[in-house]
Design an enzyme around this catalytic site. Structure first.
Site, short mmCIF file in Angstrom:
data_model
loop_
_atom_site.label_atom_id
_atom_site.label_comp_id
_atom_site.label_asym_id
_atom_site.label_seq_id
_atom_site.Cartn_x
_atom_site.Cartn_y
_atom_site.Cartn_z
CG HIS A 223 -50.49 24.45 -3.81
ND1 HIS A 223 -50.75 24.84 -5.10
CD2 HIS A 223 -49.17 24.73 -3.61
CE1 HIS A 223 -49.65 25.31 -5.66
NE2 HIS A 223 -48.68 25.26 -4.76
CG HIS B 87 -43.90 20.57 -7.65
ND1 HIS B 87 -42.81 21.37 -7.34
CD2 HIS B 87 -44.87 20.89 -6.75
CE1 HIS B 87 -43.11 22.12 -6.30
NE2 HIS B 87 -44.36 21.85 -5.93
#
Length: 255
Positions: free
Chosen positions: A60, A111
């Site tokens: 990401h 997460h």
């Protein structure tokens, strides 16, 4: 009008590109790789004005150094020193402005501990939720606890039903197969699985999803449903909705 399109990256990531017809400026969300972003920007005659980052994982953030060096964009993300190049650090309850729109920030740990989501009201509302909420699923718990992820998903489930859900991975088919196992009598799951399979057969993305649809098909948002709890009880504790979530998440990890 704000439009959002996916830029595929790696094997199953989506880097979301926001743009407006009246401006050459664009924003991308979670650019794990710079090359596909640069290619699309050059093809479309766009320049990169801003980047939103939901969490620190490399798939990401890996494209940040090259994109920052090339375009000098505003970079907005969670207050994590491991994310290099942030120009604006945001947390729960903060707001930021991107592409002329106000985005509300929600902390959604589970997460990862630094995970945030970006939401903007409008017609329709838009949610960029990284690896927290997926279509028919949710992210693995690499750093946070089941309790944290359960609360995070409840927060996102409280957004308007017409919210478009822009998750960061094309995991929909695998998630729906688990949803069929966890919620076997849910016809909505079967219908959406057929629809998603047709999309993937044509190499089309299954995202964005709608929050209202996720409430019908996503077992992690349906921990209070009697059928889901009955099925999950074969795999662990379902005394509470939170316990049911923890059981579902552990089951999904080995599914």
């Amino acid at each position: 009008m704000l439009s959002v399109t996916p830029i595929p990256a790696f094997s199953d990531n989506y880097i979301w590109l926001m743009r407006q017809d009246t401006s050459p400026e664009a924003c991308v969300v979670d650019p794990g790789d710079a090359e596909p972003v640069i290619r699309v920007l050059e093809q479309e005659g766009l320049t990169l004005g801003s980047i939103l980052v939901t969490h620190h994982h490399h798939d990401h953030t890996g494209g940040l150094p090259e994109l920052i060096d090339r375009y000098s964009p505003k970079v907005i993300g969670p207050d994590n020193p491991s994310i290099a190049g942030l120009t604006e650090r945001v947390g729960d309850g903060d707001t930021c402005r991107v592409m002329g729109r106000r985005f509300d920030v929600y902390e959604v740990p589970g997460h990862t501990l630094d995970h945030i989501a970006f939401f903007t009201a409008g017609i329709p509302p838009l949610l960029f939720c990284g690896d927290s909420l997926f279509s028919a699923g949710c992210g693995r718990l690499f750093e946070g606890s089941p309790e944290q992820m359960y609360r995070s998903l409840q927060t996102l489930a409280g957004l308007p039903d017409d919210t478009l859900v822009f998750a960061a991975h094309e995991y929909t088919l695998a998630n729906l197969r688990f949803a069929q196992a966890a919620d076997p009598h849910n016809q909505d799951v079967a219908n959406v699985l057929a629809e998603a399979q047709r999309a993937r057969d044509l190499d089309r993305p299954t995202l964005p999803s709608h929050l209202a649809r996720e409430k019908r098909i996503n077992p992690f948002l349906r921990c209070g449903d009697p059928d889901v709890r009955a099925t999950a009880s074969q795999h662990g504790n379902t005394d509470t909705e939170q316990a049911t979530f923890a059981t579902l998440r552990a089951w999904k990890d080995s599914f």
